[in-house]
Design a protein around this motif. Sequence first.
Motif, PDB file in Angstrom:
ATOM      1  N   LEU A  34     -10.618  -0.394  -3.344  1.00 22.37           N
ATOM      2  CA  LEU A  34      -9.452   0.141  -4.061  1.00 22.37           C
ATOM      3  C   LEU A  34      -9.832   0.889  -5.337  1.00 22.37           C
ATOM      4  CD1 LEU A  34      -6.694  -2.611  -3.692  1.00 22.37           C
ATOM      5  CD2 LEU A  34      -7.182  -0.629  -2.243  1.00 22.37           C
ATOM      6  N   LYS A  60      -5.296   2.359 -12.166  1.00 22.32           N
ATOM      7  CA  LYS A  60      -4.756   1.035 -12.492  1.00 22.32           C
ATOM      8  C   LYS A  60      -3.246   1.032 -12.424  1.00 22.32           C
ATOM      9  CE  LYS A  60      -8.303  -1.087 -15.255  1.00 22.32           C
ATOM     10  NZ  LYS A  60      -8.772  -1.542 -16.552  1.00 22.32           N
ATOM     11  N   LYS A  67      -1.750  -2.254  -7.733  1.00 21.76           N
ATOM     12  CA  LYS A  67      -3.180  -2.369  -7.460  1.00 21.76           C
ATOM     13  C   LYS A  67      -3.690  -3.721  -7.966  1.00 21.76           C
ATOM     14  CE  LYS A  67      -7.699  -0.458  -8.543  1.00 21.76           C
ATOM     15  NZ  LYS A  67      -8.457   0.603  -9.213  1.00 21.76           N
ATOM     16  N   GLN A  68      -3.270  -4.104  -9.164  1.00 16.48           N
ATOM     17  CA  GLN A  68      -3.711  -5.380  -9.723  1.00 16.48           C
ATOM     18  C   GLN A  68      -3.307  -6.538  -8.814  1.00 16.48           C
ATOM     19  OE1 GLN A  68      -5.678  -4.981 -12.317  1.00 16.48           O
ATOM     20  NE2 GLN A  68      -6.213  -7.138 -12.020  1.00 16.48           N
ATOM     21  N   PHE A 122      -8.140   4.116  -6.720  1.00 17.01           N
ATOM     22  CA  PHE A 122      -6.727   4.163  -7.129  1.00 17.01           C
ATOM     23  C   PHE A 122      -6.622   3.875  -8.625  1.00 17.01           C
ATOM     24  CE2 PHE A 122      -6.377   3.387  -2.589  1.00 17.01           C
ATOM     25  CZ  PHE A 122      -5.373   4.262  -2.242  1.00 17.01           C
ATOM     26  N   CYS A 162      -7.592   2.321   1.802  1.00 16.26           N
ATOM     27  CA  CYS A 162      -6.664   1.230   2.114  1.00 16.26           C
ATOM     28  C   CYS A 162      -7.086   0.525   3.400  1.00 16.26           C
ATOM     29  CB  CYS A 162      -5.233   1.751   2.218  1.00 16.26           C
ATOM     30  SG  CYS A 162      -4.515   2.100   0.598  1.00 16.26           S
ATOM     31  N   GLU A 194      -7.754   8.243   0.568  1.00 12.59           N
ATOM     32  CA  GLU A 194      -6.915   7.088   0.204  1.00 12.59           C
ATOM     33  C   GLU A 194      -6.553   6.268   1.441  1.00 12.59           C
ATOM     34  OE1 GLU A 194      -3.666   7.947  -2.450  1.00 12.59           O
ATOM     35  OE2 GLU A 194      -4.925   9.228  -3.707  1.00 12.59           O
ATOM     36  N   MET A 253       1.946   1.568  -3.584  1.00 17.21           N
ATOM     37  CA  MET A 253       0.836   2.012  -4.438  1.00 17.21           C
ATOM     38  C   MET A 253       0.616   3.512  -4.264  1.00 17.21           C
ATOM     39  SD  MET A 253      -3.030   0.439  -4.680  1.00 17.21           S
ATOM     40  CE  MET A 253      -3.501   0.893  -3.016  1.00 17.21           C
ATOM     41  N   TYR A 308      -9.969  -1.693   2.503  1.00 17.33           N
ATOM     42  CA  TYR A 308      -9.451  -2.861   1.779  1.00 17.33           C
ATOM     43  C   TYR A 308      -8.920  -3.892   2.786  1.00 17.33           C
ATOM     44  CZ  TYR A 308      -5.972  -5.695  -0.691  1.00 17.33           C
ATOM     45  OH  TYR A 308      -5.224  -6.745  -1.149  1.00 17.33           O
ATOM     46  N   THR A 363       0.839  -1.206   0.000  1.00 13.56           N
ATOM     47  CA  THR A 363       0.000   0.000   0.000  1.00 13.56           C
ATOM     48  C   THR A 363       0.871   1.253   0.000  1.00 13.56           C
ATOM     49  OG1 THR A 363      -0.200  -0.226   2.420  1.00 13.56           O
ATOM     50  CG2 THR A 363      -2.032  -1.053   1.072  1.00 13.56           C
TER      51      THR A 363
END
Lengths: 353, 353
Positions: B329, B334, B338-339, B332, B225, B221, B87, B228, B84
């Motif tokens: 997420l 791509k 993130k993927q 955020f 997170c 953000e 990211m 998430y 994170t």
Amino acid sequence: MDPHSAVGLGGNGVLGVVIPLDENRPDPEASLTDLVALVATGMERVNATILSRTGSSVQMIPEVANHLIASGGKRLRPILTLATADMCAYAGDGAVKLAASVEFMHTATLLHDDVVDESDMRRGSVAARIKWGNEASVLVGDFLLGQAFRMMVEVGSLKALDILSAAATVIAEGEVMQLAAAKNTETTEDEYLAVIRAKTAELFAAACEVGPVIAERPRAEQAACRAYGMNLGIAFQLVDDVLDYGGTSASLGKNVGDDFREGKITLPIVLAFRRGTDAERAFWKRTLEAGDVSDEDLATALTILRGHRALEDTLERARHYGAMARDALGLFPKGPMKQALLQVVDFCIARAH
Amino acid sequence: MDPHSAVGLGGNGVLGVVIPLDENRPDPEASLTDLVALVATGMERVNATILSRTGSSVQMIPEVANHLIASGGKRLRPILTLATADMCAYAGDGAVKLAASVEFMHTATLLHDDVVDESDMRRGSVAARIKWGNEASVLVGDFLLGQAFRMMVEVGSLKALDILSAAATVIAEGEVMQLAAAKNTETTEDEYLAVIRAKTAELFAAACEVGPVIAERPRAEQAACRAYGMNLGIAFQLVDDVLDYGGTSASLGKNVGDDFREGKITLPIVLAFRRGTDAERAFWKRTLEAGDVSDEDLATALTILRGHRALEDTLERARHYGAMARDALGLFPKGPMKQALLQVVDFCIARAH
């Protein structure tokens, strides 16, 4: 010549010098009363903070925490935080939360200690682990430690956080050291001192050091307060060791001889073992190392300890650390708070009588 | 229509719209591989930090700590902190120490849990408490917690300290809640969720939240997170609950049915109890509440659980939280990190198959 007599006529006929009241001389009337009175307002706020921060929607947490917190204890550690902050002319709000943090760290240690020692009693009451189980003691200890850190974070002093988090680590190290040295009658005095410095004195030192730290006093004053706390803590623990063999069940809140029955190696044992005969050493190995203890063994242990002046000399060692604690405060100007802190040293040692 | 087919011709003859690869659709090939590769350099430093911070002159501490730390575990929590932070384009040194702190908090919890649960096994090895005793597990846990806070202090972010110290408190509260709810077959799904939110998901949430916090990203953000991590943590725990009844001893590192034998109330039980007959409820009360468990009872338990689709539906609930984690997420842009974080959600759930 008694230095408390202000004026005397020397044997050689010249007028004696005036000897001032020596603040380094132990005060036979020492008590906690002055210090308690000086920090009373702050301690009310500490107690309110402690009460509110044990609150949780999870019912068992305040129950267990308050069982121990309400069962007394002099709250010496948070008192020291308030007192050193005050002696350093700190005027902010942070000391109260740091003091409450220190007490929570202490309470967490007690809860975890009971699990480690498998104690049945604590402060004259049934230990929390007996009433609620080991699980609750471990977890409520963890909760209190977490709350302690939250309060420190709220105060916002990274230096105070550093001191207290380092203390948490050192205390745990000290406990593990004690575990590793447990039942080893050949422990040296130095090894034993390393254990009690870590497991007991470090929190006293940290409690005293954060006072000048949040007051943003010079490094020398921070080091002085730390040294005061460290040596006071050592003296305090040594007197506790003596009390465990010499106090009475009523005054101590736990039975005389607990350390002996649990096979704990404390300074009186370290001294008696080294000064003892082969037969005496065999006795200590049987009782403390092998754990083969009968009802009459405590009386025998006391006889051996007295025969080698092990309790008196442990107390003498405590006086030595007490003197170091008093001297550590030398650079602070006279004042009622300093005077009260000096009295605490004498009070700690006078407990043994 | 399969949304993975990029172009289709609608039944009404008009050219179908292009449907992009839907990142919210679970990836059946999900694995940790991508994420592990992306944080590999950082994790090398985390592992070195972990190793150096378990160091102590007190020999038993690195022994006990490394027994658990070296015995594996995917180190998912510190990976999440690094991921994170990355990211959020964090470029400083703090993430490594915070990640190590998170792993220490987790390890401390495991050590204390083993004492609370009286477990004999942990991660396929003998539990530390069996090898070194409850004392060592309690105290080395305390040591690691202290070290965790010291590292956080070194990073110097009061906000990260606040998040992680609050997490420490919440985790302990969750464990106590679980203790209070233990062996109560009438626990509701909501009550159970409150427990696992606190005892498991909170650390996932904190581990993910501190990434954007030290990167000084906007509140939205940070909250994303955190959400998430929280939902991933819930899904993770629910899958663990399923695995305890459905995994194999070899793949799980502990025996199937441990939760059952320990009388742990998990979501499969909560569902089966509510959906069950009077006879089945009597069975759960006898085995889980009264602790009267014979060798054949586990097979019966599995039959009842399957009869009510309790394991499948627990997994379905896990998918729900997994979907929430993925959606969290959404804001955020791509990118490979993130993927990889999205894949982790699917990996966590795919473990149950």
